[in-house]
Design a protein around this motif. Structure first.
Motif, mmCIF file in Angstrom:
data_model
loop_
_atom_site.group_PDB
_atom_site.id
_atom_site.type_symbol
_atom_site.label_atom_id
_atom_site.label_comp_id
_atom_site.label_asym_id
_atom_site.label_seq_id
_atom_site.Cartn_x
_atom_site.Cartn_y
_atom_site.Cartn_z
ATOM 1 N N LEU A 161 0.864 -1.179 0.000
ATOM 2 C CA LEU A 161 0.000 0.000 0.000
ATOM 3 C C LEU A 161 0.899 1.226 0.000
ATOM 4 O O LEU A 161 1.635 1.419 0.966
ATOM 5 C CB LEU A 161 -0.907 0.007 1.240
ATOM 6 C CG LEU A 161 -1.874 -1.172 1.380
ATOM 7 C CD1 LEU A 161 -2.558 -1.144 2.745
ATOM 8 C CD2 LEU A 161 -2.912 -1.151 0.266
ATOM 9 N N PRO A 162 0.880 2.038 -1.075
ATOM 10 C CA PRO A 162 0.021 2.038 -2.254
ATOM 11 C C PRO A 162 0.150 0.750 -3.083
ATOM 12 O O PRO A 162 1.221 0.153 -3.145
ATOM 13 C CB PRO A 162 0.516 3.243 -3.068
ATOM 14 C CG PRO A 162 1.336 4.055 -2.126
ATOM 15 C CD PRO A 162 1.880 3.129 -1.113
ATOM 16 N N LEU A 163 -0.958 0.390 -3.715
ATOM 17 C CA LEU A 163 -1.007 -0.833 -4.496
ATOM 18 C C LEU A 163 0.037 -0.816 -5.609
ATOM 19 O O LEU A 163 0.253 0.211 -6.271
ATOM 20 C CB LEU A 163 -2.402 -1.006 -5.091
ATOM 21 C CG LEU A 163 -3.511 -1.358 -4.087
ATOM 22 C CD1 LEU A 163 -4.876 -1.194 -4.735
ATOM 23 C CD2 LEU A 163 -3.332 -2.773 -3.552
ATOM 24 N N ASP A 164 0.688 -1.948 -5.793
ATOM 25 C CA ASP A 164 1.641 -2.201 -6.883
ATOM 26 C C ASP A 164 2.960 -1.452 -6.736
ATOM 27 O O ASP A 164 3.881 -1.680 -7.525
ATOM 28 C CB ASP A 164 1.034 -1.843 -8.258
ATOM 29 C CG ASP A 164 -0.305 -2.506 -8.508
ATOM 30 O OD1 ASP A 164 -0.459 -3.674 -8.097
ATOM 31 O OD2 ASP A 164 -1.189 -1.857 -9.096
ATOM 32 N N ASN A 165 3.081 -0.575 -5.752
ATOM 33 C CA ASN A 165 4.240 0.308 -5.646
ATOM 34 C C ASN A 165 5.389 -0.412 -4.938
ATOM 35 O O ASN A 165 5.254 -0.806 -3.780
ATOM 36 C CB ASN A 165 3.841 1.569 -4.871
ATOM 37 C CG ASN A 165 4.892 2.658 -4.911
ATOM 38 O OD1 ASN A 165 6.086 2.381 -4.940
ATOM 39 N ND2 ASN A 165 4.445 3.906 -4.906
ATOM 40 N N PHE A 199 1.796 13.694 5.441
ATOM 41 C CA PHE A 199 0.939 14.557 4.631
ATOM 42 C C PHE A 199 1.731 15.447 3.675
ATOM 43 O O PHE A 199 1.216 15.838 2.629
ATOM 44 C CB PHE A 199 0.045 15.404 5.535
ATOM 45 C CG PHE A 199 -0.907 14.585 6.342
ATOM 46 C CD1 PHE A 199 -2.015 14.004 5.752
ATOM 47 C CD2 PHE A 199 -0.678 14.356 7.688
ATOM 48 C CE1 PHE A 199 -2.893 13.219 6.483
ATOM 49 C CE2 PHE A 199 -1.551 13.578 8.432
ATOM 50 C CZ PHE A 199 -2.660 13.007 7.831
ATOM 51 N N ALA A 200 2.962 15.782 4.019
ATOM 52 C CA ALA A 200 3.761 16.622 3.122
ATOM 53 C C ALA A 200 3.997 15.915 1.796
ATOM 54 O O ALA A 200 3.931 16.526 0.728
ATOM 55 C CB ALA A 200 5.089 16.991 3.777
ATOM 56 N N SER A 201 4.279 14.623 1.860
ATOM 57 C CA SER A 201 4.459 13.836 0.641
ATOM 58 C C SER A 201 3.116 13.388 0.079
ATOM 59 O O SER A 201 2.839 13.543 -1.105
ATOM 60 C CB SER A 201 5.339 12.620 0.924
ATOM 61 O OG SER A 201 5.326 11.727 -0.166
ATOM 62 N N GLY A 202 2.294 12.792 0.953
ATOM 63 C CA GLY A 202 0.951 12.397 0.552
ATOM 64 C C GLY A 202 0.870 11.166 -0.316
ATOM 65 O O GLY A 202 -0.210 10.833 -0.807
ATOM 66 N N ARG A 203 1.979 10.467 -0.516
ATOM 67 C CA ARG A 203 1.963 9.322 -1.426
ATOM 68 C C ARG A 203 2.283 8.000 -0.734
ATOM 69 O O ARG A 203 2.141 6.938 -1.325
ATOM 70 C CB ARG A 203 2.957 9.548 -2.570
ATOM 71 C CG ARG A 203 2.597 10.729 -3.463
ATOM 72 C CD ARG A 203 1.275 10.509 -4.177
ATOM 73 N NE ARG A 203 0.930 11.633 -5.031
ATOM 74 C CZ ARG A 203 0.156 12.647 -4.650
ATOM 75 N NH1 ARG A 203 -0.360 12.672 -3.425
ATOM 76 N NH2 ARG A 203 -0.111 13.628 -5.479
ATOM 77 N N GLY A 204 2.788 8.049 0.489
ATOM 78 C CA GLY A 204 3.068 6.818 1.208
ATOM 79 C C GLY A 204 4.208 6.015 0.632
ATOM 80 O O GLY A 204 4.240 4.791 0.789
#
Length: 503
Positions: free
Chosen positions: A15-19, A311-316
């Motif tokens: 999670l994020p999926l596939d990443n 939250f600064a990146s927001g992409r995990g």
């Protein structure tokens, strides 16, 4: 939003999926969580990526093995790759262990033979809590430089001015002040502790944890901060005052969070700052949950720390940290200068990655504020919600309003406890479930179970959690940036299953 986020996600899926650089991992059932915490091999084998301080990424493991082979060391021991020779030696000193250390510029390998009398886990524990690690992108680049073939993954980078972009955004939130970037939020926290200990008088050796803060921050205080004093509730201001009356001249710093993890309670920062001026200690504030866009806290803090991973990146998928020293900070210049040897610089593709994603920070916070507000309204109306925690909740809501920019600043996290059997609700909640927060997708975490499993499973730990007001069955929900309707629909299904089980 990818519709797969609202369907059952298998245990171990990134999670994020596939990443391949994902910082969370799907744990869709209570049994998955329990088995992971108990070290059940069948579940551990499913997990390929996770938060770097929870699970070492496969690329990082392979990089350590590459260095082991290059140094002609036998298989069967424990190998760890660190960002520098100094870091490897420093962790050995902190942990009281004596690994074999090899420099492979710019990295270092710490190696414990299979028959070592030292505990590799002790070394790794200090290594991760101090942030002396390399992460998946850096390990990937190292492996490619060694001729290892790895799958390609396309993602956005800022190839032109990543540092300028990051600093511009952070100054836009915090205003004027000094900013230092580093490889993770935990490295930022450790560097502040270490610099204060190094430069403050010996008699100022007490660090106070004020509020039930992030579990890894607690670990740093316990391991590295000399004398440690815990005041677990930010509502217990009287206990802090009484302790300072007796020990104020020995306190070096108080570490707290603008919004505590996981109860989202706010300390009285103006009152804390007044005590800091009276007794001469530093106020170290972790502002990750509230973010600079929701609160005005620079007047009450000597050092502000933020995990830019969230939250600064927001992409995990990207580790980074920042230290902000406000213009009115009382932090001595010698202490500020002493930070730098302890910091791991933010660089390489991680720097360029967050340089690409941080540009939407302010707008991201506006979206998660809106979603949190909607979800608080929904959950407050559910008869099977036993307790609900958010920034404006009764316990410290008025205190938070005193530092909030306006009434919309919920932040992107809420927590709640349900009536009835936890496993039924959790297992039937079809949104991503796993550790971490601040991603663009919603993410629910069985927080107490995953952060404090040992405490949940001991009578003494249960008593301590109860005293802090933290339920073993608390769910922490990072609300995500997308439409809130699918999240509410998923909650409806889980509540229906819970109600049916009690009928």
């Amino acid at each position: 939003m990818d519709p797969r986020y609202f369907q059952p996600i298998p245990c171990g899926a990134p999670l994020p999926l596939d990443n391949p650089h994902a910082f969370s991992v799907s744990m869709p059932t209570y049994q998955d969580v329990a088995d992971y915490e108990d070290g059940v091999q069948a579940v551990l084998e499913l997990i390929k990526t996770a938060y770097p301080r929870i699970e070492i990424h496969p690329y990082v493991k392979r990089a350590a093995e590459q260095l082991r082979r290059e140094n002609g060391l036998p298989d069967g021991g424990a190998s760890y790759i660190l960002p520098s020779l100094w870091a490897a030696q420093h962790v050995a000193e902190l942990s009281g262990t004596a690994p074999q250390i090899f420099e492979s510029h710019p990295y270092a390998l710490a190696y414990f033979p299979a028959d070592s009398q030292d505990s590799p886990f002790d070394y790794y524990s200090f290594m991760r809590h101090c942030g002396y690690m390399i992460y998946s992108r850096e390990a990937e680049d190292f492996l490619r430089s060694c001729g290892v073939e790895l799958p390609e993954w396309r993602e956005e980078y800022n190839e032109n001015d990543p540092i300028d972009q990051i600093l511009a955004v952070l100054h836009g939130g915090y205003g004027a002040g000094e900013i230092s970037l580093c490889s993770s939020g935990m490295n930022a926290i450790y560097a502040v502790y270490a610099a204060i200990r190094e430069t403050f008088p010996e008699e100022r050796d007490i660090f106070i944890q004020y509020g039930w803060i992030y579990t890894d921050s607690i670990s740093i205080l316990q391991k590295c901060s000399g004398r440690f004093h815990q005041i677990g509730r930010v509502t217990d201001f009287t206990a802090l005052v009484h302790f300072l009356v007796e020990n104020g001249d020995r306190v070096a710093a108080v570490i707290t969070e603008t919004l505590s993890n996981p109860l989202l309670q706010a300390p009285d920062l103006p009152a804390l700052a007044e005590l800091a001026h009276r007794y001469g200690f530093m106020v170290v504030l972790d502002n990750t949950f509230a973010t600079p866009w929701n609160v005005e806290v620079t007047a009450y803090s000597d050092v502000i720390i933020e995990s830019l991973t969230k939250f600064a990146s927001g992409r995990g998928d990207c580790m980074a940290g920042a230290i902000f020293i406000p213009p009115a900070s009382r932090l001595p210049k010698t202490t500020a200068a002493a930070l730098f040897p302890y910091l791991v610089p933010l660089g390489g593709r991680d720097l360029r990655r967050i340089g690409a994603t941080i540009g939407g920070y302010c707008e991201r916070v506006e979206r998660v504020n809106h979603n949190a507000s909607q979800l608080v309204t929904y959950l407050a109306q559910q008869p099977l919600v036993k307790s609900l925690h958010h920034a404006y909740a009764d316990a410290t809501g008025d205190i938070y309003r005193g530092i909030a920019v306006d009434e919309t600043g919920y932040g992107g996290v809420i927590s709640f406890v349900v009536e009835g059997e936890f496993a039924i609700f959790y297992d039937n909640l079809d949104i991503p479930k796993g550790p971490s927060l601040g991603c663009d997708f919603p993410l629910a975490m069985a927080y107490t179970l995953m952060a404090h499993w040992d405490m949940v499973n001991s009578p003494e730990g249960q008593d301590e959690l109860e005293a802090m007001g933290i339920s073993p069955w608390l769910i922490r929900l990072s609300v995500g940036e997308g439409e809130v309707a699918p999240v509410i629909a998923a909650l409806e299904v889980a509540f229906a299953a819970l109600a049916a089980s009690a009928a």
